[in-house]
Scaffold this active site. Structure first.
Site, mmCIF file in Angstrom:
data_model
loop_
_atom_site.group_PDB
_atom_site.id
_atom_site.type_symbol
_atom_site.label_atom_id
_atom_site.label_comp_id
_atom_site.label_asym_id
_atom_site.label_seq_id
_atom_site.Cartn_x
_atom_site.Cartn_y
_atom_site.Cartn_z
ATOM 1 N N ASP A 284 0.884 -1.157 0.000
ATOM 2 C CA ASP A 284 0.000 0.000 0.000
ATOM 3 C C ASP A 284 0.930 1.218 0.000
ATOM 4 O OD1 ASP A 284 -3.041 0.867 1.797
ATOM 5 O OD2 ASP A 284 -1.954 1.854 0.178
HETATM 6 C C1 GLC Z 1 -4.129 4.429 -0.286
HETATM 7 C C2 GLC Z 1 -5.038 3.322 0.179
HETATM 8 C C3 GLC Z 1 -5.113 2.157 -0.764
HETATM 9 C C4 GLC Z 1 -4.946 2.655 -2.184
HETATM 10 C C5 GLC Z 1 -3.524 3.167 -2.320
HETATM 11 C C6 GLC Z 1 -3.254 3.742 -3.724
HETATM 12 O O1 GLC Z 1 -3.408 4.919 0.804
HETATM 13 O O2 GLC Z 1 -4.807 2.815 1.487
HETATM 14 O O3 GLC Z 1 -6.367 1.515 -0.548
HETATM 15 O O4 GLC Z 1 -5.179 1.609 -3.106
HETATM 16 O O5 GLC Z 1 -3.219 4.162 -1.353
HETATM 17 O O6 GLC Z 1 -4.034 4.858 -3.951
#
Ligand code: GLC
Length: 684
Positions: A284
């Protein structure tokens, strides 16, 4: 004879298709192995890097152009870039690299793309797996037409704690139902053939346990017994893997004291070894580098080391792999086979998408023009939105609004808010959202609109005018709730009550003696006891996307008989939340009481399992939802057949309008040495 021929033909088909997939598999293996033989270590590590090419969806976004790195083969994927022309531009840079390995483009297509669909939690209220799959199918068609190969969805984190803002993004509190929804969404996004250009990679997130942060505080620590994890939080992740999800995303949180992103039990032992997951795991946003914040790694190098050893294949944004992985291999600290395994997983999916045949197959501007925002998409969005609405109360059959109604007092600033109708994590074209106000004007009634309250200041405005309008109308429709931005990532709340000012306005409107219909617009279960007491009719309309206004009006005027059921329990009181006694409300922290880190004592007795056993006072539990008609159930007949238990029940519509009922089957385990909740949903 005919049966024999049919059987032989069927066997021939099965054998040839199995042989075919074997051939495809070996063809892919030969191609990928051949390509990897040509790759330098730098180019291999390049495939493990993903950067944000457009806007940031996390902190510390470097926001530097990656075009040069891309043309050197040092980037495997971009996120937050979309558009056929825009992605083509970056893909052209990738085609300048020595081995011409294409990029894959990912984006959070969470509930629809440019045509917005209901929040995932709202879609889950439909208890209609076909509708849910269709929502993801439509999102995939539009996103793929905009150059996207991959969505960071479905989010399958089970959560029963409405204080956590990201409950809007999941399927609610039940692991059985959440598992079925996970499969439906993976099928919707990926279809049955990833080589088709209108299918996209799905991503099961956030692995694992992200929906159980201490005190409902986003990103907080997650600590649970293996029993609670296995029985309650794990099933939807496993269901996603079984459904053939192409990718997983590691969670920000630490899971039993080890960051999920560096957690080899989760990523290697459970996901890849026990479940046999063949896709790849992406971090993430920045969570590889954030292992330093967790004080689990002292620098980029240790973060990269712990992540690659744990089985984290692609690093989003924090650049630890880019900076240190080559030297870690050269110093003999990381065996090259770990890098090779990650690279293979990524290249195989690029191959399955057909990108080696044609890197630009998703960059078709003509398809983008015809597919995005099409009438078909709008129709699907309205279809799913109608089914997501839950009828909570309907005293005196105020609903559906009768044809004799000529004048409606429409109250509430949310009724006109295109932005709020989309909900958070939305890609929808805001300017094309149909609001409740717009849709109601087309229903052939006079609409006398009043703001009723100031959303920003959270206070009633022009009360006398609003009440006068109510007195001169046949019915009052009040749009209220929390604003869309109040739920979503980083939107945890210590208090999930709806503003007392909005609730007071409802009570004042009810005093006029006119029938009042309340539309509760929210991204999470909320507490609104005064409204629940005073208003004769209440619909939970969540945030329904581009067709919100049309779907709500279709239900209000009876064109669609509401059939939704709550996918999460709406607590009647904050202190109904099992662990609330351990975690004081936000207001209390000011008195010096901190959010002490305390385990969840309820273990597996959470959600309706807890409320059902401990709290009889719950008015709106999981699975609850009314209809404009009534249904009666016969006594279930239970029989054993082919080693299965079959429960038969006869459902009768005893009212005078057609409708849909969701029959739910809960079972109780016999007294055993294993702790089990009193009831568990096992079919619907
Ligand atoms: C964000 C979220 C995740 C998302 C990622 C990319 O912080 O936690 O769900 O897919 O970053 O945007």
């Amino acid at each position: 004879m005919k049966k024999l021929i049919a059987y032989v033909c069927m066997m021939f088909f099965v054998l040839t298709s199995a042989a075919q997939s074997q051939t495809d598999e070996s063809k892919m293996n030969r191609f990928v192995s051949g390509l990897m033989k040509k790759m330098t270590l730098e180019e291999k590590v390049g495939q493990l890097n993903q950067y944000a090419g457009g806007f940031a969806t996390g902190p510390n976004n470097t926001r530097v152009s990656r075009t040069e790195d891309i043309s050197k083969g040092l980037v495997g994927s971009l996120l937050n870039v979309s558009g056929a022309a825009n992605t083509r531009k970056y893909q052209e840079a990738a085609m300048k690299s020595r081995l011409r390995i294409p990029l894959i483009f990912g984006l959070d297509v969470i509930h629809g793309f440019r045509t917005g669909f209901p929040l995932p939690l709202a879609e889950a209220a439909s208890f209609d797996l076909d509708a849910i799959e269709r929502g993801s199918r439509c999102a995939a068609k539009e996103a793929s037409a905009a150059g996207l190969h991959w969505t960071f969805a479905p989010m399958v984190d089970i959560s029963w704690d409405a204080r956590w803002g990201r409950v809007m993004e999941g399927a609610g509190e039940d692991p059985y139902y959440g598992s079925l929804v996970a499969k439906a969404r993976v099928r919707g996004f990926q279809g049955d053939d990833l080589s088709k250009e209108n299918t996209i990679l799905s991503c099961i997130k956030h692995f694992a346990g992200y929906g159980a942060p201490a005190a409902g505080k986003d990103y907080n620590s997650v600590d649970m017994s293996m029993g609670q994890f296995a029985n309650f939080y794990m099933p939807p992740y496993k269901a996603g893997a079984e459904a053939g999800a192409a990718t997983f995303m590691s969670a920000f949180n630490d899971f039993n004291n080890e960051p999920a992103t560096g957690n080899s039990f989760l990523l290697k032992e459970l996901l890849k070894k026990q479940w046999g997951f063949k896709g790849f795991v992406v971090s993430d946003w920045g969570s590889v580098g954030e292992m330093m914040n967790h004080r689990y790694a002292k620098d980029d190098k240790e973060a990269a080391y712990k992540a690659i050893k744990a089985g984290l294949d692609m690093e989003m944004e924090s650049g630890c792999y880019a900076k240190t992985l080559v030297s870690l291999v050269k110093e003999g600290k990381v065996p090259v086979k770990l890098v090779d395994d990650a690279v293979r997983r990524i290249l195989e999916l690029k191959y399955k998408l057909g990108l080696f045949d044609d890197p630009f197959r998703y960059c078709d501007e003509e398809r983008e023009r015809t597919v995005i925002g099409s009438k078909e998409s709008r129709k699907e969005a309205c279809y799913v939105a109608e089914r997501s609405i839950v009828l909570l109360k309907n005293e005196g059959s105020v609903l559906p609004l009768s044809p004799s109604i000529k004048k409606v007092a429409l109250v509430g600033a949310l009724a006109k808010s295109q932005e709020d109708m989309c909900g958070t994590w939305s890609c929808a074209e805001v300017s094309k959202v149909v609001t409740l106000y717009e849709a109601m004007k087309k229903k052939g009634v006079t609409v006398d609109y009043h703001d009723g309250y100031d959303l920003k200041k959270n206070q009633i405005v022009n009360l006398e005018q609003t009440l006068a309008a109510a007195r001169q109308s046949d019915v009052v429709v009040m749009a209220m709730g929390e604003q869309a931005w109040e739920s979503g990532e980083m939107r945890s709340k210590g208090d999930i009550s709806i503003s007392s000012e909005q609730q007071r306005l409802v009570s004042e409107l009810v005093k006029t003696g006119k029938p009042v219909v309340v539309l509760m617009m929210c991204g999470r279960p909320v507490i609104f006891n005064e409204v629940r007491r005073d208003a004769p009719a209440i619909l939970c309309t969540w945030w329904l996307g581009s067709e919100a206004g049309n779907a709500i009006c279709n239900v209000l005027f009876g064109d669609y008989n509401p059939s939704g059921k709550l996918p999460m329990t709406f607590p009647t009181d904050y202190f109904d939340i099992p662990s609330s006694k351990n975690f004081p409300m936000v207001g209390e922290t000011k008195s010096g009481k901190n959010f002490d880190y305390t385990n969840y004592e309820e273990d597996i007795w959470v959600g309706y399992r807890y409320f059902n056993t401990v709290k009889q006072s719950i008015v709106y539990p999981f699975g609850y939802g009314l209809s404009y008609t009534n249904f009666s159930f016969s006594k279930p007949k239970i029989e054993r057949k082919n080693n299965k238990w079959i429960a038969n029940i006869e459902v009768t519509n005893t009212g005078n309008v057609s409708g849909k009922e969701v029959v739910q089957l809960y079972i109780s385990a016999p007294e055993t040495f294993i702790q089990k909740p009193d009831i568990e949903l096992k079919a619907f």
